[in-house]
Scaffold this motif. Structure first.
Motif, short mmCIF file in Angstrom:
data_model
loop_
_atom_site.label_atom_id
_atom_site.label_comp_id
_atom_site.label_asym_id
_atom_site.label_seq_id
_atom_site.Cartn_x
_atom_site.Cartn_y
_atom_site.Cartn_z
N MET A 145 0.85 -1.18 0.00
CA MET A 145 0.00 0.00 0.00
C MET A 145 0.90 1.25 0.00
SD MET A 145 -2.72 1.21 2.88
CE MET A 145 -4.29 0.98 2.09
N SER A 146 0.53 2.23 -0.82
CA SER A 146 1.33 3.45 -0.91
C SER A 146 0.66 4.57 -0.12
CB SER A 146 1.52 3.86 -2.37
OG SER A 146 0.30 4.35 -2.87
N ILE A 147 1.38 5.65 0.01
CA ILE A 147 0.85 6.78 0.77
C ILE A 147 -0.03 7.69 -0.09
CG2 ILE A 147 2.77 6.81 2.38
CD1 ILE A 147 3.65 9.40 0.77
N GLU A 148 -0.15 7.37 -1.38
CA GLU A 148 -0.94 8.22 -2.28
C GLU A 148 -2.39 8.35 -1.82
OE1 GLU A 148 0.39 10.15 -4.58
OE2 GLU A 148 2.30 9.28 -3.93
N MET A 149 -2.96 7.26 -1.33
CA MET A 149 -4.34 7.29 -0.85
C MET A 149 -4.45 8.23 0.36
SD MET A 149 -7.25 5.98 -1.59
CE MET A 149 -8.50 4.80 -1.23
N ILE A 150 -3.49 8.18 1.24
CA ILE A 150 -3.49 9.06 2.42
C ILE A 150 -3.35 10.51 1.98
CG2 ILE A 150 -2.27 9.66 4.55
CD1 ILE A 150 -1.40 6.67 4.69
N LEU A 151 -2.43 10.76 1.05
CA LEU A 151 -2.23 12.12 0.54
C LEU A 151 -3.49 12.65 -0.14
CD1 LEU A 151 1.39 11.83 -0.89
CD2 LEU A 151 0.66 13.14 1.12
N SER A 152 -4.17 11.79 -0.87
CA SER A 152 -5.40 12.18 -1.54
C SER A 152 -6.48 12.60 -0.54
CB SER A 152 -5.91 11.03 -2.41
OG SER A 152 -7.18 11.31 -2.92
N ILE A 153 -6.63 11.81 0.51
CA ILE A 153 -7.63 12.13 1.53
C ILE A 153 -7.24 13.40 2.29
CG2 ILE A 153 -8.68 11.34 3.69
CD1 ILE A 153 -8.60 8.49 2.51
N LEU A 154 -5.96 13.57 2.58
CA LEU A 154 -5.51 14.79 3.25
C LEU A 154 -5.78 16.02 2.38
CD1 LEU A 154 -2.13 13.67 4.87
CD2 LEU A 154 -4.29 14.17 6.04
N ASP A 155 -5.60 15.87 1.08
CA ASP A 155 -5.88 16.97 0.15
C ASP A 155 -7.38 17.30 0.15
OD1 ASP A 155 -5.08 18.84 -1.96
OD2 ASP A 155 -6.24 17.51 -3.29
N LYS A 156 -8.21 16.28 0.13
CA LYS A 156 -9.67 16.50 0.16
C LYS A 156 -10.08 17.16 1.48
CE LYS A 156 -10.79 12.60 -2.84
NZ LYS A 156 -11.36 11.24 -2.90
N GLU A 173 6.64 8.25 10.36
CA GLU A 173 7.75 7.54 11.01
C GLU A 173 8.15 6.27 10.27
OE1 GLU A 173 6.64 6.83 15.06
OE2 GLU A 173 6.52 8.97 15.54
N VAL A 174 7.17 5.63 9.63
CA VAL A 174 7.45 4.35 8.97
C VAL A 174 7.42 4.45 7.45
CG1 VAL A 174 6.63 3.00 10.93
CG2 VAL A 174 5.04 3.60 9.09
N ALA A 175 7.31 5.67 6.91
CA ALA A 175 7.29 5.84 5.46
C ALA A 175 8.59 5.29 4.87
CB ALA A 175 7.11 7.30 5.10
N GLU A 176 8.49 4.79 3.66
CA GLU A 176 9.62 4.11 3.03
C GLU A 176 10.73 5.04 2.58
OE1 GLU A 176 7.94 1.70 -0.07
OE2 GLU A 176 6.84 0.47 1.36
N THR A 177 10.37 6.23 2.12
CA THR A 177 11.40 7.14 1.60
C THR A 177 11.27 8.52 2.25
OG1 THR A 177 10.06 7.99 -0.22
CG2 THR A 177 11.32 5.97 -0.65
N PRO A 178 12.36 9.26 2.25
CA PRO A 178 12.28 10.63 2.76
C PRO A 178 11.33 11.51 1.95
CG PRO A 178 14.57 9.93 2.59
CD PRO A 178 13.74 8.87 1.95
#
Length: 163
Positions: free
Chosen positions: A1-12, A86-91
Motif C-alpha cells: 500500500m502506498s501513501i498516495e491514498m493518504i495524501l489524496s484524503i488529506l488533500d480532500k 515515522e514508517v514511510a519508506e522514503t524521505p
C-alpha cells in the motif's frame, strides 16, 4: 500500500476545511450586518460541510490504520499521519506527508481562529440585546400600582411604569 491514498484524503480534507473557512468568513459578514436569513442558510451549509469532513476523517483513519497494519505496526485506537511519517519508506514520502499535514493544520488553525471571532461577535450581540431589553423592562421600584376599592376590599388593578 502506498501513501498516495493518504495524501489524496488529506488533500480532500484540506479543500473541505478551506471551503468551511470561506463559510466562516461569510458568517462574519452576516453577523456584522444582522442578516438572520443568510446566517440560517449558511448554518445549513456548514452542517453539510461538517458531515462531509467527518466522513473524510473516518476514511483517513481507516486508510492510515490499514497502512500501518500493512507495515506490521499495530496502531492505537486513533492512528495518525505522524505515525505513518515515522514508517514511510522514503524521505520523499515523509516530506509529502509532512507538507500535506502542515497545510491541513494551518487551515484548521485559521478556521478555529475565525470561529472564535464569530463566537465573540455573537456573544457581544447577545449582550447588546440583553442590555437593551433590560433598559426597556420596568424596574420593580418604577412600578406604581393603582388601587381600586370594590365593596370594601382593596384590589391592585393596573400598573403604571416609567419607561
Amino acid at each position: 500500500m502506498s501513501i498516495e491514498m493518504i495524501l489524496s484524503i488529506l488533500d480532500k480534507l484540506e479543500k473541505m476545511h478551506k471551503s468551511l473557512l470561506e463559510l466562516a468568513y461569510h458568517k462574519t459578514e452576516f453577523i456584522k450586518t444582522g442578516d438572520m436569513d443568510g446566517l440560517d442558510q449558511l448554518l445549513k451549509d456548514e452542517q453539510s460541510h461538517v458531515a462531509a469532513i467527518t466522513q473524510l476523517e473516518q476514511q483517513r483513519q481507516q486508510v492510515v490504520t490499514d497502512y500501518l497494519k500493512a507495515k506490521g505496526i499495530a496502531s492505537a485506537e486513533h492512528a495518525t499521519v505522524a505515525q505513518v511519517m515515522e514508517v514511510a519508506e522514503t524521505p520523499i514520502e515523509q516530506l509529502k506527508l509532512d507538507e500535506a499535514r502542515k497545510k491541513l493544520l494551518l487551515v484548521i488553525e485559521t478556521l478555529k481562529h475565525q470561529n472564535d471571532l464569530n463566537q465573540k461577535m455573537i456573544f457581544q450581540s447577545l449582550q447588546f440585546v440583553n442590555m437593551t431589553l433590560d433598559m426597556l423592562r420596568p424596574q420593580p421600584d418604577q412600578i406604581n400600582y393603582s388601587q381600586t376599592e370594590v365593596r370594601g376590599s382593596t384590589i391592585k388593578t393596573s400598573f403604571d411604569s416609567q419607561a
